[in-house]
Design an enzyme around this catalytic site. Structure first.
Site, PDB file in Angstrom:
ATOM      1  N   GLU A  76      54.774  36.300  24.152  1.00 31.20           N
ATOM      2  CA  GLU A  76      54.354  35.387  23.086  1.00 31.20           C
ATOM      3  C   GLU A  76      54.296  33.944  23.579  1.00 31.20           C
ATOM      4  OE1 GLU A  76      56.440  37.836  22.755  1.00 31.20           O
ATOM      5  OE2 GLU A  76      55.819  39.017  21.018  1.00 31.20           O
TER       6      GLU A  76
ATOM      7  N   LYS B 295      53.663  32.770  26.566  1.00 29.39           N
ATOM      8  CA  LYS B 295      52.449  32.565  27.365  1.00 29.39           C
ATOM      9  C   LYS B 295      51.246  32.369  26.442  1.00 29.39           C
ATOM     10  CE  LYS B 295      49.249  35.193  30.225  1.00 29.39           C
ATOM     11  NZ  LYS B 295      49.327  34.440  31.488  1.00 29.39           N
TER      12      LYS B 295
ATOM     13  N   ILE C 294      38.757  35.466  53.309  1.00 27.25           N
ATOM     14  CA  ILE C 294      40.084  36.074  53.337  1.00 27.25           C
ATOM     15  C   ILE C 294      40.125  37.430  52.638  1.00 27.25           C
ATOM     16  CG2 ILE C 294      42.531  35.635  52.813  1.00 27.25           C
ATOM     17  CD1 ILE C 294      41.207  33.831  54.985  1.00 27.25           C
TER      18      ILE C 294
ATOM     19  N   GLU D  19      36.922  43.201  47.589  1.00 21.53           N
ATOM     20  CA  GLU D  19      38.095  43.667  46.829  1.00 21.53           C
ATOM     21  C   GLU D  19      37.838  43.862  45.333  1.00 21.53           C
ATOM     22  OE1 GLU D  19      41.665  41.460  47.941  1.00 21.53           O
ATOM     23  OE2 GLU D  19      41.035  41.398  50.030  1.00 21.53           O
TER      24      GLU D  19
ATOM     25  N   GLU E 272      46.702  29.127  55.008  1.00 23.92           N
ATOM     26  CA  GLU E 272      46.397  27.956  54.207  1.00 23.92           C
ATOM     27  C   GLU E 272      46.687  26.697  55.014  1.00 23.92           C
ATOM     28  OE1 GLU E 272      47.991  28.203  50.255  1.00 23.92           O
ATOM     29  OE2 GLU E 272      48.432  26.066  50.264  1.00 23.92           O
TER      30      GLU E 272
ATOM     31  N   HIS F 114      42.207  26.477  45.828  1.00 22.24           N
ATOM     32  CA  HIS F 114      42.946  26.299  44.570  1.00 22.24           C
ATOM     33  C   HIS F 114      42.242  25.337  43.627  1.00 22.24           C
ATOM     34  CE1 HIS F 114      45.981  27.599  47.532  1.00 22.24           C
ATOM     35  NE2 HIS F 114      46.275  28.415  46.554  1.00 22.24           N
TER      36      HIS F 114
ATOM     37  N   CYS G  82      42.364  30.921  51.366  1.00 20.75           N
ATOM     38  CA  CYS G  82      42.868  32.162  50.777  1.00 20.75           C
ATOM     39  C   CYS G  82      41.693  32.903  50.145  1.00 20.75           C
ATOM     40  CB  CYS G  82      43.948  31.829  49.743  1.00 20.75           C
ATOM     41  SG  CYS G  82      44.890  33.265  49.173  1.00 20.75           S
TER      42      CYS G  82
END
Ligand code: GLN
Ligand code: ZN
Length: 756
Positions: A17, A19, A433, A486, A667, A696, A728
């Site tokens: 909740e 979150k 990556i 992936e 990284e 990021h 990444c």
């Protein structure tokens, strides 16, 4: 009479909740009132739950909207100047900006001891003394007390707070900060006292680290001062490991209670009992707050009885080993778990019952809880003898592992020659990556497949489309070594766990990782074995679409171990070797299918590092061995890559070298290649791909920028050993960002090839 407590309870709520409401608040979809109301509801539920379970006292202040270190920084106004500069006048806005950035950069985030939880790093300035600026800790205590709970405010202690922070002013030491923080702590404690609190819990988990005499002394002085400033009973909490040479100091601090983690440090009980001064109460951390297994209650009772016979029950408290926030909330809703496995488990909610049961065994005698103790023993016996747990063939294979299995056929120099002629790549080859953006369409189809709305075959069709698209994009971009993207993986550990034996998955077993982010680690309950090839068909399909090499993509044994709840009935090393063997089989199958480049990701290698220097070497040895076990079976010409994120490698570079991967990508874009230094100093011989694209951020780096980073790398790495790649995987980015960024990356590499 012995009392029962927990050191803290998960604050995410039974169905995440917290979150949901915070993310909705951030998105502007929920009001502040709704946010505050939901938080209040979670707190009240948690307190009621703990009280109803039979705990004698509940923690207040274990709740946080984001992180407990941040809470304290914000409360004590440990707020760097940059936040004032952007004119954040609203307290809550300031709090969330410190957490997540916005008008200015967020605080740095890093891992909380050796857990998978991340805290925000306080930044201290040159202020001569700190004081309380925001009174959330007091408010929450009063909220609990107002609702009739016997609450014990919880705060991070001054030594932990200071040592885990960063001092921004040169010449000011962390120990000076401890002293400057004390006026604020005094204020807080006095306020708790006037509000009617009887206890305060001060957490000093740094006592489980290697401390020096000056640090121990600073803690002693701090507590001398705090104990004089208040009549509160101080409950000093340590956790995550035995106190070792800090135990004597801890036992003689002017506190009412010392809490010891006896799950991780059972061996310290005897010394603590022998050394505890007359008036000290010991809190026994007997129920594991960091794992999901049912406790051995008879054993816990035996330890508690030992303490009672030495101290008398009035001086004994039964507790969780650490805060329960590191385990999932409630097992009872897990309807899809194999019932046999479920019977071996206890989540936070169930752990409360275990704590209370041990207390009752002490206060009322074992006979009063005999049926529960017997039932517990039966569960443990069933687990121990279950064919689900032990697979003799796997054990035999692990025991048969020889030095030779950990070694490639030739050394790196010989391998490099064979690989370069087999692959025929240009200098400074480009690659990524592993993951590419997952389209919303694919996520929808995955959810439908899980609900049984589409067949596995239909779902495979969607994945094929994604893979074909990823390959096409990479060909168009002119990348040299391709990946399949992936698309079939929801998560790099879960994907393999689901295909290996010995793993179980929960529906709702979430634990907080950072802020609103939760993870749902798999549970490794038994010997791990590969049932069938896991990635070979996807690899074959992707390679069939291109004449360029496509990497085989695997998750390494240490990362699978580290990001799961692991068995407590055998050493972590053994479980890791089992996984290592499963990955080894996969590596060899990929090679047999024609795969020439295989990447085995180990982003979690560093995370597994033990807290104490004395234990680090042993861990690194078996962790490196497990990686080598997974990778070393291939021919010289097969190129093994590994990948790691996070920039704090310096202390483990020799171990990274010992992994003997042919190529490592990592990284480094944000740190401007700083960490290459460490690789050079350690005379790292193999190939390196320092990330030149910070994935990021949505920002698209220019070709010039990436070229500059590559040139910087070329100052220390010859071009035969340098790769060009992002930091990444790209799964959190969108294709619209990835395409131009990779276009720039390829042209940066090409420009350098043409001129050097
Ligand atoms: N191969 C993984 C990916 O690209 C690696 C992720 C990671 O390092 N955490 O997503
Ligand atoms: Zn990574």
């Amino acid at each position: 009479m012995a009392k029962a407590i927990s050191l803290g309870f998960p604050r995410i709520g039974p169905n995440r909740e917290l979150k949901k409401i915070t993310e909705s608040y951030w998105a502007g979809k929920s009001s502040r009132e709704e946010l505050l109301a939901e938080a209040q509801k979670i707190r009240q539920q948690n307190w009621s739950l703990q009280k109803d379970a039979g705990l004698d006292q509940v923690p207040s202040g274990d709740f946080s909207f984001y992180d407990q270190m941040l809470d304290l920084a914000w409360a004590l106004d440990v707020v760097p100047e940059r936040y004032q500069k952007v004119g954040l006048t609203d307290d809550l806005d300031l709090y969330f900006t410190m957490a997540r950035g916005g008008a200015t950069q967020a605080l740095e985030m890093t891992k909380w001891f050796d857990t998978n939880y991340h805290y925000l790093v306080p930044e201290f300035d040159d202020r001569p003394a700190y004081s309380v600026k925001r009174w959330a800790h007091l408010d929450i205590y009063q909220e609990a007390a107002g609702q009739g709970f016997n609450a014990r405010p919880v705060i991070i202690g001054p030594l932990t707070f200071a040592l885990l922070g960063k001092v921004r002013t040169e010449g000011v030491t962390p120990l000076a900060i401890v002293e400057r923080l004390l006026p604020a702590y005094e204020e807080l404690l006095k306020a708790f006292e006037s509000a009617g609190a009887e206890w305060v819990q001060i957490d000093e988990p740094v006592l489980a680290l290697d401390l020096d005499a000056a640090q121990r002394d600073a803690l002693k002085q701090a507590l001398d001062r705090l104990s004089k400033a208040t009549n509160l009973k101080i409950f000093l909490a340590t956790y995550f490991g035995p106190l070792g040479e800090n135990l004597e100091t801890a036992l003689n601090l002017p506190v009412s209670v010392l809490h010891l983690d006896l799950v991780r440090g059972e061996e310290q009980l005897d010394a603590a009992l022998a050394g505890a001064p007359e008036e000290l109460t010991l809190s026994l951390g007997l129920i594991d707050g960091r794992n999901i297994w049912k406790a051995d209650l008879n054993h816990a009772v035996t330890l508690a009885e030992k303490a009672v016979s030495k101290l008398s029950s009035d001086r004994v408290i039964i507790a969780s080993s650490c805060s329960l926030m590191h385990s999932p909330v409630d097992l009872s809703g897990e309807t899809k778990l194999n019932p046999e496995v479920k019977d071996w488990l206890a989540f936070a909610r169930q752990k409360l019952d275990e704590i209370v049961l041990v207390k009752r065994a002490i206060n009322e005698g074992r006979a009063a809880v005999q049926s529960e103790l017997t039932a517990n023993q039966e569960s443990l016996n069933k687990r121990k003898n279950s064919p689900l747990v032990s697979n003799p063939a796997v054990r035999k294979r692990v025991n048969a592992v020889r030095e030779d299995d950990l070694r490639r056929q030739s050394d790196y120099v010989a391998r490099q020659q064979e690989q370069h002629s087999a692959l025929g790549l240009p200098a400074i080859p480009t690659t990524t990556i592993g993951s590419f953006p997952q389209t919303p369409e694919l996520r929808v189809q995955r959810a439908r497949m899980r609900k049984g709305e589409i067949t596995a075959q239909e779902y495979d069709g969607y994945i094929r489309q994604e893979i074909a698209n990823a390959i096409k994009q990479q060909e168009d971009l002119g990348i040299d070594v391709l990946v399949h993207g992936e698309a079939e993986r929801n998560d790099m550990v879960e994907y393999f766990g689901e295909l290996l034996s010995g793993f179980a998955f929960t529906s709702n077993g979430w634990v907080q990782s950072y802020g609103s982010r939760c993870v749902k680690p798999p549970i490794i309950y038994g010997d791990v074995e590969r049932r069938a090839p896991m990635t070979v068909d996807w690899w074959k399909y992707s390679q069939s679409l291109s004449s360029k090499p496509v990497k085989g993509m695997l998750t390494g044994p240490v990362t699978i171990l580290q990001w799961s709840f692991v068995r407590n009935d055998q050493p972590r090393r053994d479980t890791c070797f089992e996984i290592g063997l499963a990955i080894r089989d996969e590596t060899l199958d990929l090679e047999a299918a024609g795969c020439k480049v295989i990447q085995i990701d180990e982003p979690a290698l560093r995370e597994g590092l033990p807290l104490r220097k004395a234990d680090k070497e042993e861990y690194l040895r078996w962790a490196v061995d497990a990686f080598r076990l997974s990778s070393a079976g291939v021919q010289n010409a097969t190129q093994i890559h590994t990948h790691m994120c996070y920039a704090e490698f310096n202390e483990i570079v020799p171990s990274i070298a010992a992994m003997d991967a042919d190529v490592i990508s990592m990284e480094s874009a944000r740190s401007q290649m700083e960490l290459l230094e460490a690789f050079i100093q350690n005379q790292y011989q193999n190939e390196i791909g320092p990330g030149v694209y910070d994935i990021h951020s949505p920002r698209i780096p220019s070709a010039e920028e990436m070229k500059a980073l590559l040139l910087k790398a070329l100052e220390v790495i010859p071009k035969e050993r340098l790769w060009a790649n992002p930091d990444c995987g790209l799964k959190t980015r969108r294709w619209e960002e990835v395409k131009p960024a990779l276009t720039n990356l390829v042209s940066a590499a090409q420009a350098i090839r043409a001129t050097t």
